[in-house]
Design an enzyme around this catalytic site. Sequence first.
Site, PDB file in Angstrom:
ATOM      1  CG  HIS A 141      31.827 -12.183  -0.126  1.00 26.26           C
ATOM      2  ND1 HIS A 141      32.381 -11.472   0.919  1.00 26.26           N
ATOM      3  CD2 HIS A 141      32.790 -13.040  -0.553  1.00 26.26           C
ATOM      4  CE1 HIS A 141      33.612 -11.894   1.130  1.00 26.26           C
ATOM      5  NE2 HIS A 141      33.889 -12.841   0.247  1.00 26.26           N
ATOM      6  CE  LYS A 162      36.262 -11.791  -2.401  1.00 26.26           C
ATOM      7  NZ  LYS A 162      36.675 -13.049  -1.770  1.00 26.26           N
ATOM      8  CG  ASP A 180      33.658  -8.457   3.553  1.00 23.50           C
ATOM      9  OD1 ASP A 180      34.018  -9.586   3.161  1.00 23.50           O
ATOM     10  OD2 ASP A 180      32.884  -8.293   4.502  1.00 23.50           O
ATOM     11  NE  ARG A 245      45.508 -21.421 -24.226  1.00 26.61           N
ATOM     12  CZ  ARG A 245      46.499 -22.185 -24.688  1.00 26.61           C
ATOM     13  NH1 ARG A 245      46.318 -23.490 -24.846  1.00 26.61           N
ATOM     14  NH2 ARG A 245      47.662 -21.645 -24.982  1.00 26.61           N
TER      15      ARG A 245
END
EC number: 2.7.11.-
Length: 304
Positions: A141, A162, A180, A245
């Site tokens: 998916h 998405k 999808d 980060r």
Amino acid sequence: MSDQEVILLESFCKDLGLEIVFAGRGRVTLSSYSVTRPGLQLAGFFKYFDSTRILVFGNSEYEFMRSLPADIRQQRVETLLSYHDVPCIILSRDLPVLHELIEEARKTGCPILRSDKMTTALMNDLFFYLNEKLAPQTSMHGVLMDVSGVGILLTGHSGIGKSETAMELIKRGHRLVADDSVIVKRVAGDLIGSAPEMIRYFMELRGIGIINIKNMYGSGSVLDRKEIELVMELENWDEGKVYDRLGEGAQYETILGVKVLKHIIPVKPGRNLSIIIEVAARNFRLKSMGYDAAQELISRTIGR
């Protein structure tokens, strides 16, 4: 791995540019990555013969068969096709088909095909075709995009955004592969993603419905398949979670036994995800060429 793939003969021949001489059972059952030139079998040696392989007759096999006495030739062909799981026989170089081969094929239903290519070129085509058709595969998916030449699989819970992010990337000139549902195959160590045939080029946008990206944005906005090089998982921003980060804590996701670099991207209002994904693609390319911005910054800092 797919244990077996049954393909209609017409589709098989269309994919490989083959001529149907005798259709036989009308299908080809593939279960082996390998292809055999049956010289040993035509000489009478059938021990260790793997009859699940496609048989290719080149000039050597053809001339050897012609050199045999008629009764021996008939016997060898009969024995060869007595193995009813032979997927098909393909003759290269547009070679004529000996009548013994056709007669036995009629009894067993084995398809006889022909190619105008040289034997080596034909076998190369078959090798790549079989490796793709029989490749291990899974369905995932997500949304698969080609972003600046990098295959990026966007994952995350349903409703995270998405498809909307992919839509923005398409508007910025990048290409959609699958929305999808993504079919992933491991081909020669690479992960190749594509869309299921029924939903290729389609996208679902909540509140709008189903749209066809190819019809809306043109053929340059879509791609049929792409290697998956980077996974980017979208998740709702968690204030209590520490996010990477500096880019030092590399994470990976294993798909069909292949490790793929993975970034977890926190989502919250105000973040431009499409730009973040573009930057990730460009940074991935730079790292693959040997440049790491985080490492350069660390060395500069330590050097002061």
